[in-house]
Design a protein around this motif. Sequence first.
Motif, PDB file in Angstrom:
ATOM      1  N   PRO A  65       3.032  12.271  18.499  1.00  0.00           N
ATOM      2  CA  PRO A  65       3.312  11.918  19.897  1.00  0.00           C
ATOM      3  C   PRO A  65       3.873  10.510  20.123  1.00  0.00           C
ATOM      4  N   ILE A  66       3.662   9.505  19.144  1.00  0.00           N
ATOM      5  CA  ILE A  66       4.378   8.217  19.272  1.00  0.00           C
ATOM      6  C   ILE A  66       5.866   8.319  19.071  1.00  0.00           C
ATOM      7  N   MET A  67       5.955   8.934  17.973  1.00  0.00           N
ATOM      8  CA  MET A  67       7.390   9.140  17.399  1.00  0.00           C
ATOM      9  C   MET A  67       8.273   9.840  18.821  1.00  0.00           C
ATOM     10  N   GLN A  68       7.623  10.835  19.237  1.00  0.00           N
ATOM     11  CA  GLN A  68       8.316  11.610  20.422  1.00  0.00           C
ATOM     12  C   GLN A  68       8.416  10.541  21.610  1.00  0.00           C
ATOM     13  N   GLU A  69       7.451   9.814  21.898  1.00  0.00           N
ATOM     14  CA  GLU A  69       7.617   8.732  23.255  1.00  0.00           C
ATOM     15  C   GLU A  69       8.722   7.880  22.669  1.00  0.00           C
ATOM     16  N   PHE A  70       8.879   7.348  21.447  1.00  0.00           N
ATOM     17  CA  PHE A  70       9.871   6.271  21.152  1.00  0.00           C
ATOM     18  C   PHE A  70      11.164   7.162  21.199  1.00  0.00           C
ATOM     19  N   ILE A  71      11.493   8.411  20.773  1.00  0.00           N
ATOM     20  CA  ILE A  71      12.726   8.793  20.952  1.00  0.00           C
ATOM     21  C   ILE A  71      13.118   9.014  22.356  1.00  0.00           C
ATOM     22  N   ALA A  72      12.203   9.494  23.414  1.00  0.00           N
ATOM     23  CA  ALA A  72      12.473   9.658  24.666  1.00  0.00           C
ATOM     24  C   ALA A  72      12.758   8.101  25.284  1.00  0.00           C
ATOM     25  N   LEU A  73      11.867   7.235  24.834  1.00  0.00           N
ATOM     26  CA  LEU A  73      12.160   5.805  25.291  1.00  0.00           C
ATOM     27  C   LEU A  73      13.614   5.212  24.860  1.00  0.00           C
ATOM     28  N   MET A  74      13.943   5.464  23.923  1.00  0.00           N
ATOM     29  CA  MET A  74      15.386   5.280  23.277  1.00  0.00           C
ATOM     30  C   MET A  74      16.359   6.108  24.039  1.00  0.00           C
ATOM     31  N   GLY A  75      16.086   7.065  24.546  1.00  0.00           N
ATOM     32  CA  GLY A  75      17.238   7.996  25.162  1.00  0.00           C
ATOM     33  C   GLY A  75      17.992   8.312  24.229  1.00  0.00           C
ATOM     34  N   GLY A  76      17.578   8.778  22.922  1.00  0.00           N
ATOM     35  CA  GLY A  76      18.609   9.154  22.099  1.00  0.00           C
ATOM     36  C   GLY A  76      19.604   8.135  21.803  1.00  0.00           C
ATOM     37  N   ARG A  77      19.376   6.930  21.890  1.00  0.00           N
ATOM     38  CA  ARG A  77      20.382   5.850  21.637  1.00  0.00           C
ATOM     39  C   ARG A  77      20.757   5.720  20.144  1.00  0.00           C
ATOM     40  N   THR A  78      21.603   5.616  19.710  1.00  0.00           N
ATOM     41  CA  THR A  78      22.253   5.552  18.276  1.00  0.00           C
ATOM     42  C   THR A  78      22.494   4.528  17.653  1.00  0.00           C
ATOM     43  N   SER A  79      23.112   3.448  18.649  1.00  0.00           N
ATOM     44  CA  SER A  79      23.422   2.002  18.060  1.00  0.00           C
ATOM     45  C   SER A  79      23.093   1.008  19.108  1.00  0.00           C
ATOM     46  N   GLU A 113       0.812  -1.188  -0.047  1.00  0.00           N
ATOM     47  CA  GLU A 113      -0.033   0.061   0.029  1.00  0.00           C
ATOM     48  C   GLU A 113       0.967   1.257   0.190  1.00  0.00           C
ATOM     49  N   HIS A 114       1.926   1.303   0.727  1.00  0.00           N
ATOM     50  CA  HIS A 114       2.724   2.174   0.945  1.00  0.00           C
ATOM     51  C   HIS A 114       3.862   2.821  -0.153  1.00  0.00           C
ATOM     52  N   ARG A 115       4.091   3.976  -0.427  1.00  0.00           N
ATOM     53  CA  ARG A 115       4.982   4.378  -1.468  1.00  0.00           C
ATOM     54  C   ARG A 115       6.484   4.218  -1.351  1.00  0.00           C
ATOM     55  N   SER A 116       6.898   4.412  -0.139  1.00  0.00           N
ATOM     56  CA  SER A 116       8.295   3.899   0.181  1.00  0.00           C
ATOM     57  C   SER A 116       8.483   3.781   1.705  1.00  0.00           C
ATOM     58  N   TYR A 117       9.481   3.152   2.208  1.00  0.00           N
ATOM     59  CA  TYR A 117       9.823   3.006   3.789  1.00  0.00           C
ATOM     60  C   TYR A 117      11.330   3.487   3.703  1.00  0.00           C
ATOM     61  N   GLN A 118      11.702   3.456   4.983  1.00  0.00           N
ATOM     62  CA  GLN A 118      12.873   3.747   5.280  1.00  0.00           C
ATOM     63  C   GLN A 118      13.162   3.141   6.896  1.00  0.00           C
ATOM     64  N   TRP A 119      14.439   2.678   7.030  1.00  0.00           N
ATOM     65  CA  TRP A 119      14.934   2.232   8.283  1.00  0.00           C
ATOM     66  C   TRP A 119      15.675   3.847   9.059  1.00  0.00           C
ATOM     67  N   VAL A 120      15.264   4.099  10.053  1.00  0.00           N
ATOM     68  CA  VAL A 120      15.544   5.348  10.721  1.00  0.00           C
ATOM     69  C   VAL A 120      15.909   5.173  11.950  1.00  0.00           C
ATOM     70  N   PHE A 121      17.361   6.025  12.231  1.00  0.00           N
ATOM     71  CA  PHE A 121      17.660   6.249  13.670  1.00  0.00           C
ATOM     72  C   PHE A 121      16.740   6.982  14.391  1.00  0.00           C
ATOM     73  N   PRO A 122      16.393   6.941  15.759  1.00  0.00           N
ATOM     74  CA  PRO A 122      15.426   7.721  16.568  1.00  0.00           C
ATOM     75  C   PRO A 122      15.868   9.127  16.345  1.00  0.00           C
ATOM     76  N   GLN A 123      16.954   9.563  16.461  1.00  0.00           N
ATOM     77  CA  GLN A 123      17.193  11.046  16.345  1.00  0.00           C
ATOM     78  C   GLN A 123      16.987  11.562  15.113  1.00  0.00           C
ATOM     79  N   ASP A 124      16.930  10.884  14.135  1.00  0.00           N
ATOM     80  CA  ASP A 124      16.534  11.203  12.759  1.00  0.00           C
ATOM     81  C   ASP A 124      14.918  11.495  12.560  1.00  0.00           C
ATOM     82  N   LEU A 125      14.234  10.719  13.279  1.00  0.00           N
ATOM     83  CA  LEU A 125      12.710  10.776  13.020  1.00  0.00           C
ATOM     84  C   LEU A 125      12.078  12.070  12.958  1.00  0.00           C
ATOM     85  N   PRO A 126      12.550  13.093  13.750  1.00  0.00           N
ATOM     86  CA  PRO A 126      11.801  14.496  13.503  1.00  0.00           C
ATOM     87  C   PRO A 126      11.856  15.048  12.312  1.00  0.00           C
ATOM     88  N   HIS A 127      12.850  14.687  11.461  1.00  0.00           N
ATOM     89  CA  HIS A 127      13.120  15.148  10.123  1.00  0.00           C
ATOM     90  C   HIS A 127      12.273  15.035   8.968  1.00  0.00           C
TER      91      HIS A 127
END
Length: 136
Positions: free
Chosen positions: A119-133, A96-110
């Motif tokens: 709000p879900i994206m924001q909760e996820f980032i907080a949960l990950m604590g800005g974890r990058t790897s 159904e979708h046009r495209s997809y990406q695998w994204v690091f949490p800190q890049d989601l707001p872009h």
Amino acid sequence: MMTKVTCALIEQYGRVLITQRSEAMPLALLWEFPGGKVEEGETEEACLVREIQEELNLNITPTKRLTPVVQTYGDKTIELIPFLCQYNGGTISLAEHRSYQWVFPQDLPHFDWCPADIPIMQEFIALMGGRTSQTP
């Protein structure tokens, strides 16, 4: 009338899967966490496993329910119910979708998000604590 909709935050190697809505869908070209409507008599988890299999050809296991979001779009209101999910296999095939990406949490707001997913994206980032790897 409230419609229950689930969405999956599928993690792999420190990234999360996001999908872009097609031109034919409402909220065209906005980004979202993939999922779909809960059918009569279906659990939230079963809905998510089914929808992700149908839409993306992936096998997942929902592991943790996050905070639902109630959002009104015009004349309809949805309750978007997010789950952290384990990726169990499968190769992405967009039904159904046009495209997809695998994204690091800190890049989601872009990305340009559907309003209910913000709000879900924001909760996820907080949960990950800005974890990058993370190790696989």
